[in-house]
Design an enzyme around this catalytic site. Structure first.
Site, mmCIF file in Angstrom:
data_model
loop_
_atom_site.group_PDB
_atom_site.id
_atom_site.type_symbol
_atom_site.label_atom_id
_atom_site.label_comp_id
_atom_site.label_asym_id
_atom_site.label_seq_id
_atom_site.Cartn_x
_atom_site.Cartn_y
_atom_site.Cartn_z
ATOM 1 N N GLN A 1 92.842 54.180 40.702
ATOM 2 C CA GLN A 1 93.742 53.770 41.786
ATOM 3 C C GLN A 1 94.306 55.004 42.502
ATOM 4 O O GLN A 1 94.824 55.918 41.859
ATOM 5 C CB GLN A 1 94.887 52.919 41.188
ATOM 6 C CG GLN A 1 95.812 52.320 42.203
ATOM 7 C CD GLN A 1 95.159 51.218 43.051
ATOM 8 O OE1 GLN A 1 94.402 50.399 42.553
ATOM 9 N NE2 GLN A 1 95.442 51.232 44.337
ATOM 10 N N ASP B 1 84.204 51.026 43.918
ATOM 11 C CA ASP B 1 84.943 51.191 45.174
ATOM 12 C C ASP B 1 84.038 51.711 46.286
ATOM 13 O O ASP B 1 84.428 51.729 47.450
ATOM 14 C CB ASP B 1 86.079 52.215 44.977
ATOM 15 C CG ASP B 1 87.431 51.544 44.826
ATOM 16 O OD1 ASP B 1 87.559 50.395 45.270
ATOM 17 O OD2 ASP B 1 88.348 52.189 44.276
ATOM 18 N N LYS C 1 94.211 43.290 39.785
ATOM 19 C CA LYS C 1 92.784 43.550 39.545
ATOM 20 C C LYS C 1 92.428 43.215 38.099
ATOM 21 O O LYS C 1 91.434 42.528 37.837
ATOM 22 C CB LYS C 1 92.446 45.017 39.850
ATOM 23 C CG LYS C 1 92.410 45.319 41.334
ATOM 24 C CD LYS C 1 92.413 46.803 41.645
ATOM 25 C CE LYS C 1 92.488 47.028 43.157
ATOM 26 N NZ LYS C 1 92.708 48.418 43.530
#
Ligand code: NAP
Length: 300
Positions: free
Chosen positions: A98, A121, A54
């Site tokens: 994460q 997200d 990422k």
């Protein structure tokens, strides 16, 4: 008939090029450099690989990237304090924490602490609600990737019967919302669904997001249907040598290939789209935070 294979790797590479174009226009015309902060706590090997990918791709498209690697012993209060700081940081337009997190940290508390404006997200209730009522904002990355592939390969989705197998907050439910917005007739199936084969057989579009290797058989697929396989499962591959494994999806790919109209392979289908869509969401949030309309080709 053999299905057209949907090459997610190639599509994601093109998408990243388009994102890089949007980033350079934002810099040139508005002085905005979209910024993404990724936070990882502990040393889960799979998470470390995702976070590095990422961060690398963020830089490659010209964005500002921040990476926070916190020790396994980080307290919930320390992580919440970092999220608060990133919420206020004008150089950061997207925050990604994460998952999974170590046991001492409640992931729900952390997700709720992320500003919905920077929730790339699309995990916060506010972001989920915006998708549901059709307001602009970030969209769950994997479903957004699936939608982009379907639009590009299949075209107009009006009136198609979409069967989504799986009802997770991460994939199944947001996928259903997006396909409803595309004027599909949507059926959501799950582990308690009666006659799953019979329901899948009615589908013009099948989205499999289950996490069960090759659950969906070739003779469940309606001839000509579009098959989007989100599942990523590791199974033994004795043909490659003792103890070796390989990745397969939730669909029996070899059996579905001669029946379907379009199909995503695993690997190389949906997977590469997820990070590309995270970058797309960061351009979207950077635009919205600065009062600009997000690029149309990066949003549903
Ligand atoms: P999840 O949270 O475990 O949800 C799985 C869903 O499948 C649940 O709704 C469950 O039903 C349903 N299910 C389980 N067994 C079933 C069965 N036998 N028949 C019908 N439905 C069944 O999983 P997820 O996070 O959505 O992920 C699904 C898969 O996609 C996993 O393989 C994951 O690794 C993969 N994935 C890939 C990407 C990517 O970027 N490629 C991104 C995210 C996820 P219940 O609700 O009734 O339990």
């Amino acid at each position: 008939m053999t299905a057209q294979i949907i090459d997610g790797r190639a599509y994601a590479a093109g998408l990243r090029e388009r994102i890089a174009g949007h980033v350079s226009r934002l810099k040139r015309d508005s002085g905005i450099t979209p910024g993404l902060a990724v936070v990882i706590v502990g040393h889960d090997p799979a998470s470390e690989v995702y976070v590095s990918q990422k961060a690398k791709q963020t830089v490659e498209v010209g964005m500002h990237s921040e990476k926070y690697e916190l020790p396994e012993t980080t307290s919930e209060a320390e992580l919440l304090a970092l999220v608060e700081r990133l919420n206020r940081d004008p150089n950061v337009h997207g925050i990604l924490v994460q998952l999974p997190l170590p046991r001492q940290i409640d992931p729900h508390k952390v997700i709720l602490a992320i500003s919905p404006d920077k929730d790339v997200d699309c995990f916060t209730p506010a972001s989920v609600g915006k998708v549901q009522i059709g307001l602009p904002g970030p969209v769950a990355c994997t479903p957004l990737g699936c939608l982009m592939l379907l639009r590009d390969f299949v075209g107009n989705l009006d009136g198609k019967h979409a069967v989504i197998v799986g009802r997770s907050n991460l994939v199944g439910k947001p996928m259903a919302q997006l396909l409803l917005r595309e004027n599909c007739t949507v059926t959501i199936a799950h582990s308690k669904t009666a006659d799953l084969p019979g329901i899948v057989r009615q589908a013009d579009i099948v989205v499999a997001a289950v996490g069960r290797p090759q659950l969906i058989k070739g003779d469940w697929i309606k001839p000509g249907a579009a098959v989007i396989d989100v599942g990523v499962n590791r199974i033994p591959a004795p043909e490659k040598g003792e103890g070796k494994t390989r990745l397969v999806g939730d669909v029996d790919y070899t059996a579905a290939l001669p029946v379907a109209g379009w199909i995503t392979p695993v690997p190389g289908g949906v997977g590469p789209m997820t990070i590309a869509c995270l970058l797309a969401n960061t351009v979207t949030t950077a635009s919205l935070i600065n009062g600009l309309a997000p690029p149309k080709d990066l949003t549903p």
